[in-house]
Design a protein around this motif. Structure first.
Motif, PDB file in Angstrom:
ATOM      1  N   PHE A 183       1.337   1.486 -11.034  1.00 14.89           N
ATOM      2  CA  PHE A 183       0.746   2.420 -10.395  1.00 14.89           C
ATOM      3  C   PHE A 183      -0.624   2.348  -9.784  1.00 14.89           C
ATOM      4  CE2 PHE A 183      -0.478   6.573  -9.051  1.00 14.89           C
ATOM      5  CZ  PHE A 183       0.418   7.042  -8.248  1.00 14.89           C
ATOM      6  N   ASP A 184      -1.525   1.970 -10.906  1.00 18.07           N
ATOM      7  CA  ASP A 184      -2.791   1.936 -10.745  1.00 18.07           C
ATOM      8  C   ASP A 184      -3.110   0.636  -9.886  1.00 18.07           C
ATOM      9  OD1 ASP A 184      -3.330   4.411 -11.893  1.00 18.07           O
ATOM     10  OD2 ASP A 184      -3.952   3.479 -13.909  1.00 18.07           O
ATOM     11  N   ALA A 185      -2.503  -0.493 -10.298  1.00 21.16           N
ATOM     12  CA  ALA A 185      -2.856  -1.685  -9.445  1.00 21.16           C
ATOM     13  C   ALA A 185      -2.399  -1.628  -8.037  1.00 21.16           C
ATOM     14  CB  ALA A 185      -1.999  -2.730 -10.034  1.00 21.16           C
ATOM     15  N   LEU A 186      -1.255  -0.832  -7.855  1.00 20.26           N
ATOM     16  CA  LEU A 186      -0.694  -0.589  -6.286  1.00 20.26           C
ATOM     17  C   LEU A 186      -1.800   0.360  -5.651  1.00 20.26           C
ATOM     18  CD1 LEU A 186       2.971  -0.128  -7.060  1.00 20.26           C
ATOM     19  CD2 LEU A 186       2.178  -2.107  -5.857  1.00 20.26           C
ATOM     20  N   ALA A 187      -2.349   1.363  -6.052  1.00 28.95           N
ATOM     21  CA  ALA A 187      -3.331   2.244  -5.494  1.00 28.95           C
ATOM     22  C   ALA A 187      -4.738   1.406  -5.310  1.00 28.95           C
ATOM     23  CB  ALA A 187      -3.770   3.320  -6.754  1.00 28.95           C
ATOM     24  N   ASP A 188      -5.145   0.466  -6.246  1.00 28.27           N
ATOM     25  CA  ASP A 188      -6.270  -0.022  -6.222  1.00 28.27           C
ATOM     26  C   ASP A 188      -6.147  -1.249  -4.801  1.00 28.27           C
ATOM     27  OD1 ASP A 188      -7.324   1.217  -8.208  1.00 28.27           O
ATOM     28  OD2 ASP A 188      -7.227  -0.514  -9.792  1.00 28.27           O
ATOM     29  N   ASN A 189      -5.021  -1.708  -4.639  1.00 24.75           N
ATOM     30  CA  ASN A 189      -4.871  -2.455  -3.724  1.00 24.75           C
ATOM     31  C   ASN A 189      -4.237  -1.860  -2.290  1.00 24.75           C
ATOM     32  OD1 ASN A 189      -4.872  -5.638  -4.473  1.00 24.75           O
ATOM     33  ND2 ASN A 189      -4.394  -4.452  -6.405  1.00 24.75           N
ATOM     34  N   GLY A 190      -4.303  -0.597  -2.169  1.00 27.00           N
ATOM     35  CA  GLY A 190      -4.177   0.110  -0.931  1.00 27.00           C
ATOM     36  C   GLY A 190      -2.920   0.691  -0.577  1.00 27.00           C
ATOM     37  N   TRP A 191      -1.992   0.568  -1.435  1.00 28.88           N
ATOM     38  CA  TRP A 191      -0.405   0.920  -1.088  1.00 28.88           C
ATOM     39  C   TRP A 191      -0.437   2.366  -1.145  1.00 28.88           C
ATOM     40  CZ3 TRP A 191       2.696  -2.570   0.596  1.00 28.88           C
ATOM     41  CH2 TRP A 191       2.271  -4.026   0.088  1.00 28.88           C
ATOM     42  N   HIS A 192      -1.460   3.204  -1.442  1.00 31.53           N
ATOM     43  CA  HIS A 192      -0.942   4.676  -1.555  1.00 31.53           C
ATOM     44  C   HIS A 192      -1.753   5.461  -0.426  1.00 31.53           C
ATOM     45  CE1 HIS A 192      -0.006   4.300  -6.197  1.00 31.53           C
ATOM     46  NE2 HIS A 192       0.901   3.885  -5.279  1.00 31.53           N
ATOM     47  N   PRO A 193      -1.567   6.353   0.162  1.00 36.40           N
ATOM     48  CA  PRO A 193      -0.037   6.878   0.188  1.00 36.40           C
ATOM     49  C   PRO A 193       0.832   6.169   1.157  1.00 36.40           C
ATOM     50  CG  PRO A 193      -1.658   8.214   1.525  1.00 36.40           C
ATOM     51  CD  PRO A 193      -2.607   7.208   0.988  1.00 36.40           C
ATOM     52  N   ILE A 194       2.071   6.480   0.727  1.00 39.69           N
ATOM     53  CA  ILE A 194       2.927   6.028   1.613  1.00 39.69           C
ATOM     54  C   ILE A 194       3.003   6.743   3.231  1.00 39.69           C
ATOM     55  CG2 ILE A 194       5.581   5.939   2.269  1.00 39.69           C
ATOM     56  CD1 ILE A 194       5.924   5.672  -0.779  1.00 39.69           C
ATOM     57  N   PRO A 195       2.911   6.080   4.233  1.00 38.59           N
ATOM     58  CA  PRO A 195       2.560   6.627   5.498  1.00 38.59           C
ATOM     59  C   PRO A 195       3.922   7.577   5.773  1.00 38.59           C
ATOM     60  CG  PRO A 195       2.078   4.419   5.791  1.00 38.59           C
ATOM     61  CD  PRO A 195       2.726   4.514   4.439  1.00 38.59           C
ATOM     62  N   ARG A 196       3.811   8.797   6.402  1.00 37.50           N
ATOM     63  CA  ARG A 196       4.866   9.701   6.579  1.00 37.50           C
ATOM     64  C   ARG A 196       4.971  10.351   7.874  1.00 37.50           C
ATOM     65  NH1 ARG A 196       8.050   9.936   1.886  1.00 37.50           N
ATOM     66  NH2 ARG A 196       6.572   9.784   0.104  1.00 37.50           N
ATOM     67  N   LYS A 197       4.269   9.565   8.809  1.00 37.61           N
ATOM     68  CA  LYS A 197       4.404   9.933  10.336  1.00 37.61           C
ATOM     69  C   LYS A 197       5.510   9.175  10.620  1.00 37.61           C
ATOM     70  CE  LYS A 197      -0.041  11.448  10.877  1.00 37.61           C
ATOM     71  NZ  LYS A 197      -1.506  11.467  11.675  1.00 37.61           N
ATOM     72  N   PRO A 198       6.273   9.745  12.015  1.00 43.02           N
ATOM     73  CA  PRO A 198       7.381   9.132  12.528  1.00 43.02           C
ATOM     74  C   PRO A 198       6.982   7.759  12.903  1.00 43.02           C
ATOM     75  CG  PRO A 198       7.299  11.270  13.136  1.00 43.02           C
ATOM     76  CD  PRO A 198       6.025  11.157  12.508  1.00 43.02           C
ATOM     77  N   LEU A 199       7.762   6.763  12.967  1.00 43.24           N
ATOM     78  CA  LEU A 199       7.367   5.435  13.416  1.00 43.24           C
ATOM     79  C   LEU A 199       7.650   5.438  15.048  1.00 43.24           C
ATOM     80  CD1 LEU A 199       9.657   3.339  10.681  1.00 43.24           C
ATOM     81  CD2 LEU A 199       6.859   3.624  11.072  1.00 43.24           C
ATOM     82  N   PRO A 200       6.797   4.557  15.480  1.00 43.91           N
ATOM     83  CA  PRO A 200       6.716   4.464  17.136  1.00 43.91           C
ATOM     84  C   PRO A 200       7.888   3.579  17.703  1.00 43.91           C
ATOM     85  CG  PRO A 200       4.967   3.005  16.186  1.00 43.91           C
ATOM     86  CD  PRO A 200       5.672   3.912  15.019  1.00 43.91           C
ATOM     87  N   PHE A 201       8.862   3.341  16.922  1.00 46.55           N
ATOM     88  CA  PHE A 201      10.072   2.763  17.224  1.00 46.55           C
ATOM     89  C   PHE A 201      11.276   3.003  16.520  1.00 46.55           C
ATOM     90  CE2 PHE A 201       7.183  -0.007  14.422  1.00 46.55           C
ATOM     91  CZ  PHE A 201       8.235   0.000  13.385  1.00 46.55           C
ATOM     92  N   PRO A 202      12.484   2.693  17.025  1.00 49.66           N
ATOM     93  CA  PRO A 202      13.697   3.157  16.488  1.00 49.66           C
ATOM     94  C   PRO A 202      13.721   2.446  15.156  1.00 49.66           C
ATOM     95  CG  PRO A 202      14.090   2.508  18.782  1.00 49.66           C
ATOM     96  CD  PRO A 202      12.767   2.073  18.476  1.00 49.66           C
ATOM     97  N   SER A 203      14.540   3.070  14.181  1.00 47.90           N
ATOM     98  CA  SER A 203      14.624   2.389  12.902  1.00 47.90           C
ATOM     99  C   SER A 203      15.670   2.860  11.993  1.00 47.90           C
ATOM    100  CB  SER A 203      13.396   2.499  12.063  1.00 47.90           C
ATOM    101  OG  SER A 203      13.208   3.954  11.998  1.00 47.90           O
ATOM    102  N   ILE A 204      16.242   2.201  11.193  1.00 45.99           N
ATOM    103  CA  ILE A 204      17.302   2.501  10.449  1.00 45.99           C
ATOM    104  C   ILE A 204      16.765   2.281   8.931  1.00 45.99           C
ATOM    105  CG2 ILE A 204      19.668   1.737   9.799  1.00 45.99           C
ATOM    106  CD1 ILE A 204      20.104   0.946  12.532  1.00 45.99           C
TER     107      ILE A 204
END
Length: 186
Positions: free
Chosen positions: A110-131
């Motif tokens: 978890f800490d290695a992911l945080a240190d490498n910029g993976w947090h937080p997960i973006p939560r806004k709507p995507l600007p394109f259709p997605s599944i």
């Protein structure tokens, strides 16, 4: 949004990059209009480096694109969408990994992911259709967390059943459903 030509299918692999028997690799070999984000040589855990690699791969493609992401490739895709405004025809986001929850042993901490910029997960709507394809027994993300991500991104949700992490370790080489889901984005 209208497109006049067949879209390029751009494969966005996860942190383990390209695995010969993975459904994404097999899909790329099968489809004449497919390409892939190349593996990184350095900064393999850096979210920024992964997003830059996706952007560089997109810069080489003229015309419409459908992104086909798996695992951390989904997170690379949503991080990219937050920072760039290129038109994307659609995205198949399969078995997203929940990087905000500690992962099993053998994966980055978890800490290695945080240190490498993976947090937080973006939560806004995507600007394109997605599944979003969600597994009911994925060791890297609970169905409920993936369901919430799909809702936050404005994505359609497909319940894939019990498919593990939808990778060779879970028994998946070819995944024919991917082609049907991609057709739904064309």
């Amino acid at each position: 949004m209208t497109f006049d030509k067949t879209p390029t299918i751009l494969i966005v692999p996860g942190l383990r990059d390209h695995v010969a028997e993975h459904w994404q690799t097999l899909l790329q070999q099968k489809l004449p209009n497919a390409a892939s984000v190349p593996p990184l040589e350095h900064d393999k855990l850096s979210c920024a480096a992964r997003v830059a690699a996706l952007d560089a791969a997109l810069a080489k493609i003229d015309g419409p694109v459908i992104l086909v992401a798996h695992s951390a490739g989904v997170m690379i895709t949503v991080q990219w969408a937050r920072q760039h405004d290129r038109k994307i025809q659609g995205a198949l986001l399969a078995a997203p990994v929940d990087l905000e929850t500690p992962l099993p042993e053998g994966y980055p901490t978890f800490d290695a992911l945080a240190d490498n910029g993976w947090h937080p997960i973006p939560r806004k709507p995507l600007p394109f259709p997605s599944i979003v394809g969600a597994s009911r027994n994925d060791p890297l993300a609970s169905f409920e967390r993936v369901q919430q991500m799909a809702q936050d991104w404005g994505s359609g949700l497909v319940d894939l059943g019990e498919v593990g992490h939808l990778n060779p370790a879970a028994g998946y080489g070819e995944w024919p459903m991917a082609e049907a889901l991609i057709r739904g984005l064309i």
